[in-house]
Structure formats: structure tokens, C-alpha cells
Design a protein around this motif. Structure first.
Motif, PDB file in Angstrom:
ATOM      1  N   LEU A  40       0.747  -1.260  -0.191  1.00  0.00           N
ATOM      2  CA  LEU A  40      -0.017   0.085  -0.081  1.00  0.00           C
ATOM      3  C   LEU A  40       0.946   1.255   0.173  1.00  0.00           C
ATOM      4  CD1 LEU A  40      -2.670   1.075  -0.124  1.00  0.00           C
ATOM      5  CD2 LEU A  40      -2.750   0.941   2.521  1.00  0.00           C
ATOM      6  N   ARG A  41       2.127   1.223   0.736  1.00  0.00           N
ATOM      7  CA  ARG A  41       2.738   2.387   0.823  1.00  0.00           C
ATOM      8  C   ARG A  41       3.393   2.577  -0.605  1.00  0.00           C
ATOM      9  NH1 ARG A  41       7.464   0.523   3.388  1.00  0.00           N
ATOM     10  NH2 ARG A  41       8.021  -0.157   1.380  1.00  0.00           N
ATOM     11  N   ASP A  42       3.519   1.590  -1.394  1.00  0.00           N
ATOM     12  CA  ASP A  42       4.078   1.590  -2.645  1.00  0.00           C
ATOM     13  C   ASP A  42       3.309   2.405  -3.675  1.00  0.00           C
ATOM     14  OD1 ASP A  42       6.707   0.829  -1.798  1.00  0.00           O
ATOM     15  OD2 ASP A  42       6.505  -1.272  -2.621  1.00  0.00           O
ATOM     16  N   VAL A  43       2.240   1.591  -3.582  1.00  0.00           N
ATOM     17  CA  VAL A  43       1.058   2.121  -4.337  1.00  0.00           C
ATOM     18  C   VAL A  43       0.538   3.620  -4.238  1.00  0.00           C
ATOM     19  CG1 VAL A  43      -1.480   2.115  -4.918  1.00  0.00           C
ATOM     20  CG2 VAL A  43      -0.042  -0.084  -4.739  1.00  0.00           C
ATOM     21  N   LEU A  44       0.808   4.026  -2.960  1.00  0.00           N
ATOM     22  CA  LEU A  44       0.385   5.495  -2.584  1.00  0.00           C
ATOM     23  C   LEU A  44       1.657   6.203  -2.931  1.00  0.00           C
ATOM     24  CD1 LEU A  44      -1.271   7.528  -1.127  1.00  0.00           C
ATOM     25  CD2 LEU A  44       0.053   7.014   0.908  1.00  0.00           C
ATOM     26  N   ARG A  45       2.884   5.966  -3.005  1.00  0.00           N
ATOM     27  CA  ARG A  45       4.057   6.440  -3.515  1.00  0.00           C
ATOM     28  C   ARG A  45       3.920   6.902  -5.237  1.00  0.00           C
ATOM     29  NH1 ARG A  45       8.806   4.372  -5.134  1.00  0.00           N
ATOM     30  NH2 ARG A  45       8.017   2.679  -4.179  1.00  0.00           N
ATOM     31  N   VAL A  46       3.369   5.812  -5.723  1.00  0.00           N
ATOM     32  CA  VAL A  46       3.374   5.850  -7.306  1.00  0.00           C
ATOM     33  C   VAL A  46       2.265   6.950  -7.612  1.00  0.00           C
ATOM     34  CG1 VAL A  46       2.875   4.930  -9.245  1.00  0.00           C
ATOM     35  CG2 VAL A  46       4.541   3.573  -7.547  1.00  0.00           C
ATOM     36  N   ALA A  47       1.082   6.760  -6.853  1.00  0.00           N
ATOM     37  CA  ALA A  47      -0.039   7.562  -7.172  1.00  0.00           C
ATOM     38  C   ALA A  47       0.358   8.950  -7.034  1.00  0.00           C
ATOM     39  CB  ALA A  47      -1.252   7.166  -6.292  1.00  0.00           C
ATOM     40  N   GLU A  48       0.782   9.354  -5.826  1.00  0.00           N
ATOM     41  CA  GLU A  48       1.354  10.676  -5.557  1.00  0.00           C
ATOM     42  C   GLU A  48       2.325  11.122  -6.433  1.00  0.00           C
ATOM     43  OE1 GLU A  48       2.618  10.566  -1.461  1.00  0.00           O
ATOM     44  OE2 GLU A  48       0.547  10.679  -0.405  1.00  0.00           O
ATOM     45  N   SER A  49       3.320  10.522  -6.704  1.00  0.00           N
ATOM     46  CA  SER A  49       4.103  10.748  -7.727  1.00  0.00           C
ATOM     47  C   SER A  49       3.511  11.191  -9.188  1.00  0.00           C
ATOM     48  CB  SER A  49       5.318   9.753  -8.198  1.00  0.00           C
ATOM     49  OG  SER A  49       6.157  10.152  -9.160  1.00  0.00           O
ATOM     50  N   ARG A  50       2.771  10.332  -9.557  1.00  0.00           N
ATOM     51  CA  ARG A  50       1.831  10.540 -10.868  1.00  0.00           C
ATOM     52  C   ARG A  50       0.995  11.858 -10.866  1.00  0.00           C
ATOM     53  NH1 ARG A  50       0.562   4.519 -13.072  1.00  0.00           N
ATOM     54  NH2 ARG A  50       2.874   3.932 -13.672  1.00  0.00           N
ATOM     55  N   GLY A  51       0.604  12.002  -9.459  1.00  0.00           N
ATOM     56  CA  GLY A  51      -0.744  13.263  -9.438  1.00  0.00           C
ATOM     57  C   GLY A  51       0.228  14.329  -9.405  1.00  0.00           C
ATOM     58  N   ALA A  52       1.421  14.430  -8.947  1.00  0.00           N
ATOM     59  CA  ALA A  52       2.252  15.695  -8.946  1.00  0.00           C
ATOM     60  C   ALA A  52       2.546  16.210 -10.396  1.00  0.00           C
ATOM     61  CB  ALA A  52       3.257  15.343  -8.015  1.00  0.00           C
ATOM     62  N   ARG A  53       2.485  15.140 -11.256  1.00  0.00           N
ATOM     63  CA  ARG A  53       2.845  15.466 -12.687  1.00  0.00           C
ATOM     64  C   ARG A  53       1.569  15.763 -13.571  1.00  0.00           C
ATOM     65  NH1 ARG A  53       6.213  10.491 -14.292  1.00  0.00           N
ATOM     66  NH2 ARG A  53       5.038   9.462 -12.600  1.00  0.00           N
ATOM     67  N   LEU A  54       0.641  15.540 -12.854  1.00  0.00           N
ATOM     68  CA  LEU A  54      -0.719  16.056 -13.779  1.00  0.00           C
ATOM     69  C   LEU A  54      -1.037  17.502 -13.715  1.00  0.00           C
ATOM     70  CD1 LEU A  54      -3.237  13.034 -12.625  1.00  0.00           C
ATOM     71  CD2 LEU A  54      -1.924  13.172 -14.893  1.00  0.00           C
ATOM     72  N   PRO A  55      -1.613  18.089 -14.749  1.00  0.00           N
ATOM     73  CA  PRO A  55      -2.059  19.386 -14.718  1.00  0.00           C
ATOM     74  C   PRO A  55      -3.121  19.709 -13.866  1.00  0.00           C
ATOM     75  CG  PRO A  55      -2.825  18.365 -16.695  1.00  0.00           C
ATOM     76  CD  PRO A  55      -1.996  17.508 -16.130  1.00  0.00           C
ATOM     77  N   SER A  56      -3.055  20.843 -13.294  1.00  0.00           N
ATOM     78  CA  SER A  56      -4.171  21.263 -12.235  1.00  0.00           C
ATOM     79  C   SER A  56      -5.255  21.839 -13.123  1.00  0.00           C
ATOM     80  CB  SER A  56      -3.800  21.711 -11.265  1.00  0.00           C
ATOM     81  OG  SER A  56      -3.327  23.163 -11.672  1.00  0.00           O
ATOM     82  N   TYR A  57      -6.550  21.912 -13.080  1.00  0.00           N
ATOM     83  CA  TYR A  57      -7.634  22.163 -13.578  1.00  0.00           C
ATOM     84  C   TYR A  57      -8.117  23.120 -12.590  1.00  0.00           C
ATOM     85  CZ  TYR A  57      -6.497  18.935 -17.216  1.00  0.00           C
ATOM     86  OH  TYR A  57      -5.822  18.274 -18.228  1.00  0.00           O
ATOM     87  N   GLY A  58      -8.508  24.219 -13.225  1.00  0.00           N
ATOM     88  CA  GLY A  58      -9.442  25.237 -12.562  1.00  0.00           C
ATOM     89  C   GLY A  58     -10.886  25.047 -12.420  1.00  0.00           C
ATOM     90  N   GLU A  59     -11.753  25.631 -11.695  1.00  0.00           N
ATOM     91  CA  GLU A  59     -13.053  25.549 -11.724  1.00  0.00           C
ATOM     92  C   GLU A  59     -13.749  25.569 -12.940  1.00  0.00           C
ATOM     93  OE1 GLU A  59     -16.579  26.893  -8.934  1.00  0.00           O
ATOM     94  OE2 GLU A  59     -14.720  26.660  -7.847  1.00  0.00           O
ATOM     95  N   GLY A  60     -14.620  24.773 -13.446  1.00  0.00           N
ATOM     96  CA  GLY A  60     -15.326  24.937 -14.643  1.00  0.00           C
ATOM     97  C   GLY A  60     -14.316  24.480 -15.800  1.00  0.00           C
ATOM     98  N   ASP A  61     -13.110  24.120 -15.730  1.00  0.00           N
ATOM     99  CA  ASP A  61     -12.337  23.522 -16.767  1.00  0.00           C
ATOM    100  C   ASP A  61     -12.934  22.145 -17.117  1.00  0.00           C
ATOM    101  OD1 ASP A  61     -10.955  25.795 -16.997  1.00  0.00           O
ATOM    102  OD2 ASP A  61      -9.346  25.530 -16.053  1.00  0.00           O
ATOM    103  N   ASP A  62     -12.705  21.586 -18.238  1.00  0.00           N
ATOM    104  CA  ASP A  62     -13.040  20.212 -18.477  1.00  0.00           C
ATOM    105  C   ASP A  62     -11.926  19.452 -19.117  1.00  0.00           C
ATOM    106  OD1 ASP A  62     -14.198  17.800 -19.094  1.00  0.00           O
ATOM    107  OD2 ASP A  62     -15.876  18.412 -20.364  1.00  0.00           O
ATOM    108  N   PRO A  63     -11.296  18.596 -18.363  1.00  0.00           N
ATOM    109  CA  PRO A  63      -9.992  18.118 -18.725  1.00  0.00           C
ATOM    110  C   PRO A  63     -10.318  17.259 -20.115  1.00  0.00           C
ATOM    111  CG  PRO A  63     -10.811  17.253 -16.742  1.00  0.00           C
ATOM    112  CD  PRO A  63     -11.470  18.280 -17.065  1.00  0.00           C
TER     113      PRO A  63
END
Length: 70
Positions: free
Chosen positions: A34-57
Motif C-alpha cells: 500500500l505504501r508503494d502504491v500510494l507513493r506511485v499515485a502521489e508521484s503521478r498526481g504531482a505530474r498531472l496538470p491542475s484544472y481550474g473550476e469549470g475547466d473540463d480536462p
């Protein structure tokens, strides 16, 4: 590793004679996975662009979407 561990966990939890030592070992390995899965998810999430309210990715990303239409 997580998929194999999950199969093992299900088998062990279904076994009526699983002892405390086996369950503790399983819990330790599950925590590691679970620690490994969380580390990977956080790493990938940090590289995703953030979207503002109303933006549709998803706009223009689907096949036949607006991005390629003329």
C-alpha cells in the motif's frame, strides 16, 4: 507484487486455521504494498496538470472530439 499479495491475502483470510504469525506477516506485506502504491499515485498526481473550476480536462481528448474537428 500487489496483485499476487492480494490473492495470497484472500486465501489466507479464507483459511480457518490461519495463525497470528501468518496474519501479522500478511499485514506487514500489505502495508508495504500500500505504501508503494500510494507513493506511485502521489508521484503521478504531482505530474498531472491542475484544472481550474469549470475547466473540463476531457474536452478535445476523446476520439472525434472538438480538437480534431474542422
Amino acid at each position: 507484487m500487489a496483485a499476487e499479495l492480494l490473492r495470497h491475502a484472500r486465501a489466507l483470510l479464507d483459511a480457518p486455521k490461519a495463525d497470528r504469525r501468518e496474519l501479522r506477516y500478511l499485514a506487514d506485506r500489505l502495508c508495504e504494498a500500500l505504501r508503494d502504491v500510494l507513493r506511485v499515485a502521489e508521484s503521478r498526481g504531482a505530474r498531472l496538470p491542475s484544472y481550474g473550476e469549470g475547466d473540463d480536462p476531457d474536452v478535445g481528448t476523446a476520439p472525434g472530439g472538438a480538437a480534431g474537428a474542422s
